[in-house]
Design a protein around this motif. Sequence first.
Motif, short mmCIF file in Angstrom:
data_model
loop_
_atom_site.label_atom_id
_atom_site.label_comp_id
_atom_site.label_asym_id
_atom_site.label_seq_id
_atom_site.Cartn_x
_atom_site.Cartn_y
_atom_site.Cartn_z
N VAL A 157 44.44 48.76 30.82
CA VAL A 157 44.33 47.69 31.81
C VAL A 157 44.91 48.10 33.17
CG1 VAL A 157 45.13 45.36 32.41
CG2 VAL A 157 44.18 45.81 30.15
N ARG A 158 46.06 48.76 33.18
CA ARG A 158 46.69 49.12 34.46
C ARG A 158 45.77 50.03 35.27
NH1 ARG A 158 49.62 51.89 37.82
NH2 ARG A 158 51.48 50.98 38.75
N ASP A 159 45.24 51.07 34.64
CA ASP A 159 44.35 52.00 35.36
C ASP A 159 43.09 51.29 35.83
OD1 ASP A 159 46.12 54.09 35.02
OD2 ASP A 159 45.12 54.85 33.21
N ALA A 160 42.54 50.40 35.00
CA ALA A 160 41.34 49.66 35.39
C ALA A 160 41.64 48.74 36.58
CB ALA A 160 40.81 48.85 34.21
N ALA A 161 42.79 48.06 36.56
CA ALA A 161 43.16 47.18 37.67
C ALA A 161 43.32 47.98 38.96
CB ALA A 161 44.44 46.42 37.34
N LEU A 162 43.91 49.17 38.86
CA LEU A 162 44.03 50.04 40.05
C LEU A 162 42.66 50.42 40.59
CD1 LEU A 162 46.97 52.50 39.30
CD2 LEU A 162 46.74 50.97 41.26
N GLU A 163 41.75 50.80 39.70
CA GLU A 163 40.39 51.18 40.12
C GLU A 163 39.67 50.01 40.78
OE1 GLU A 163 37.97 53.11 37.16
OE2 GLU A 163 39.71 54.20 36.38
N VAL A 164 39.82 48.83 40.22
CA VAL A 164 39.16 47.65 40.80
C VAL A 164 39.74 47.35 42.18
CG1 VAL A 164 38.85 45.15 40.53
CG2 VAL A 164 38.52 46.67 38.58
N CYS A 165 41.04 47.46 42.33
CA CYS A 165 41.66 47.24 43.64
C CYS A 165 41.17 48.27 44.65
CB CYS A 165 43.18 47.29 43.53
SG CYS A 165 43.90 45.83 42.76
N ASP A 166 41.09 49.52 44.24
CA ASP A 166 40.58 50.57 45.13
C ASP A 166 39.14 50.29 45.54
OD1 ASP A 166 42.93 52.05 45.19
OD2 ASP A 166 42.30 53.40 43.56
N ALA A 167 38.30 49.95 44.56
CA ALA A 167 36.88 49.69 44.82
C ALA A 167 36.69 48.46 45.70
CB ALA A 167 36.12 49.52 43.50
N SER A 168 37.61 47.51 45.61
CA SER A 168 37.50 46.28 46.40
C SER A 168 37.99 46.45 47.83
CB SER A 168 38.29 45.15 45.74
OG SER A 168 37.79 44.89 44.46
N GLY A 169 38.72 47.53 48.06
CA GLY A 169 39.26 47.76 49.41
C GLY A 169 40.61 47.10 49.65
N ILE A 170 41.29 46.76 48.58
CA ILE A 170 42.64 46.19 48.74
C ILE A 170 43.58 47.32 49.15
CG2 ILE A 170 44.58 45.10 47.56
CD1 ILE A 170 42.59 43.62 45.84
N PRO A 171 44.26 47.15 50.27
CA PRO A 171 45.12 48.23 50.76
C PRO A 171 46.28 48.54 49.80
CG PRO A 171 45.39 46.25 52.10
CD PRO A 171 44.30 45.97 51.12
N ALA A 172 46.57 49.81 49.65
CA ALA A 172 47.69 50.25 48.81
C ALA A 172 49.00 49.79 49.44
CB ALA A 172 47.68 51.76 48.66
N GLY A 173 49.98 49.56 48.61
CA GLY A 173 51.29 49.14 49.10
C GLY A 173 52.10 48.55 47.97
#
Length: 151
Positions: free
Chosen positions: A104-120
Amino acid sequence: MRAAERGADRYRRVHTRRLGRPARSLSDLAARGGGMSFVREIVKNASIAVGVADTIEELSALHRPGCAAVIWRRQPLTGVQSWIDGLDPDVLPRAWVILRPDAVRDAALEVCDASGIPAGPERDRFVDDIAALADIFAGLIKARWLRLRSC
């Protein structure tokens, strides 16, 4: 009459009095001013239907006979809710994936990246919270697979 039938009958009587006639659907109930209300009452020898939990430990109410769901009244992580509220709605993640709890953690990171949510730091806490909730839920229901869904 079984406990579940008595509970359903009581629900119909209450909403018939409140609305003037039984609601035919959830949208009908909502349109007529009905809906859910919170009443904390201890009823012995009856179906609980929906439990309410204030702590992780209280989520185990799900295992009680007759309990179909548990609502967890938890506070959002400090700073994360205001961060989410400040995001452009167009970048909020959208996903529907079936996966193992440890993925789940890796998938949530991928979804955030794909959505354009800025890292932070807020995004990291958000993703960690999603993963922790998945672990808690999987442990509670002994699930080998989970459906991760956001809209």
